[in-house]
Design a protein around this motif. Structure first.
Motif, mmCIF file in Angstrom:
data_model
loop_
_atom_site.group_PDB
_atom_site.id
_atom_site.type_symbol
_atom_site.label_atom_id
_atom_site.label_comp_id
_atom_site.label_asym_id
_atom_site.label_seq_id
_atom_site.Cartn_x
_atom_site.Cartn_y
_atom_site.Cartn_z
ATOM 1 N N ASN A 65 25.080 23.109 85.564
ATOM 2 C CA ASN A 65 24.066 23.405 84.547
ATOM 3 C C ASN A 65 23.920 24.904 84.326
ATOM 4 O OD1 ASN A 65 23.553 20.700 84.140
ATOM 5 N ND2 ASN A 65 21.791 20.656 85.498
ATOM 6 N N GLN A 66 23.994 25.680 85.394
ATOM 7 C CA GLN A 66 23.892 27.133 85.264
ATOM 8 C C GLN A 66 25.094 27.681 84.494
ATOM 9 O OE1 GLN A 66 23.436 28.415 89.338
ATOM 10 N NE2 GLN A 66 21.210 28.308 89.222
ATOM 11 N N GLU A 67 26.278 27.135 84.758
ATOM 12 C CA GLU A 67 27.474 27.575 84.043
ATOM 13 C C GLU A 67 27.374 27.230 82.563
ATOM 14 O OE1 GLU A 67 30.635 25.718 86.217
ATOM 15 O OE2 GLU A 67 30.668 27.299 87.737
ATOM 16 N N GLU A 68 26.887 26.012 82.261
ATOM 17 C CA GLU A 68 26.724 25.618 80.861
ATOM 18 C C GLU A 68 25.718 26.514 80.160
ATOM 19 O OE1 GLU A 68 25.673 21.485 80.905
ATOM 20 O OE2 GLU A 68 27.684 20.857 81.482
ATOM 21 N N GLU A 69 24.639 26.859 80.835
ATOM 22 C CA GLU A 69 23.625 27.748 80.261
ATOM 23 C C GLU A 69 24.205 29.134 80.005
ATOM 24 O OE1 GLU A 69 20.111 29.041 78.636
ATOM 25 O OE2 GLU A 69 20.674 26.998 79.124
ATOM 26 N N ALA A 70 25.041 29.623 80.916
ATOM 27 C CA ALA A 70 25.663 30.940 80.735
ATOM 28 C C ALA A 70 26.598 30.921 79.529
ATOM 29 C CB ALA A 70 26.424 31.338 81.997
ATOM 30 N N VAL A 71 27.352 29.842 79.356
ATOM 31 C CA VAL A 71 28.246 29.720 78.200
ATOM 32 C C VAL A 71 27.428 29.666 76.923
ATOM 33 C CG1 VAL A 71 29.864 28.162 77.030
ATOM 34 C CG2 VAL A 71 30.139 28.651 79.460
ATOM 35 N N GLU A 75 27.615 32.293 73.871
ATOM 36 C CA GLU A 75 27.896 31.886 72.491
ATOM 37 C C GLU A 75 26.836 32.413 71.540
ATOM 38 O OE1 GLU A 75 28.194 27.642 72.770
ATOM 39 O OE2 GLU A 75 30.299 27.710 73.379
ATOM 40 N N GLU A 76 25.568 32.391 71.966
ATOM 41 C CA GLU A 76 24.494 32.918 71.122
ATOM 42 C C GLU A 76 24.691 34.407 70.865
ATOM 43 O OE1 GLU A 76 20.920 31.870 73.232
ATOM 44 O OE2 GLU A 76 20.555 30.173 71.910
ATOM 45 N N VAL A 77 25.051 35.138 71.895
ATOM 46 C CA VAL A 77 25.289 36.580 71.743
ATOM 47 C C VAL A 77 26.455 36.818 70.803
ATOM 48 C CG1 VAL A 77 26.054 38.663 72.958
ATOM 49 C CG2 VAL A 77 24.275 37.209 73.955
ATOM 50 N N TYR A 78 27.542 36.052 70.966
ATOM 51 C CA TYR A 78 28.716 36.211 70.116
ATOM 52 C C TYR A 78 28.379 35.889 68.667
ATOM 53 C CZ TYR A 78 33.269 35.387 68.021
ATOM 54 O OH TYR A 78 34.356 35.423 67.193
ATOM 55 N N GLU A 79 27.672 34.766 68.455
ATOM 56 C CA GLU A 79 27.311 34.392 67.085
ATOM 57 C C GLU A 79 26.409 35.439 66.462
ATOM 58 O OE1 GLU A 79 25.669 30.483 67.431
ATOM 59 O OE2 GLU A 79 27.621 29.561 67.786
#
Length: 92
Positions: A65-71, A75-79
């Motif tokens: 879950n922590q890894e998914e949250e980091a991804v 993605e939000e930062v990239y977008e």
């Protein structure tokens, strides 16, 4: 260090999870009260195994879950940066 783990009952009755080829320091210690003495050593070992398995499964789920949250955050930062780059800029 090997990733092979072992569950061992020590002379004092404590059950530990440790690296099979490590220095013997336990990763997990399980102690049963004197009240549990009426249950066989085999049954206590089975309970300890179940406790360790449940703990490891929960730990793996938390890490996932922590890894998914980091991804998701990445993605939000990239977008967000992509949107900033797509803005038209007019220079006069």
């Amino acid at each position: 260090m090997s990733s092979l783990l072992e569950i061992v009952e020590l002379a004092n009755g404590e059950i530990v999870l440790r690296h099979a080829d490590g220095d013997g320091r336990p990763l997990i210690n399980i102690r049963f009260t004197n009240e549990s003495e009426m249950v066989s050593a085999t049954a206590r070992l089975e309970v300890a195994k179940a406790m360790i398995q449940a703990g490891m499964a929960t730990f793996a789920e938390i890490v996932e879950n922590q890894e998914e949250e980091a991804v998701f955050q990445a993605e939000e930062v990239y977008e967000g940066s992509e949107q900033e780059l797509s803005r038209e800029v007019v220079l006069h």
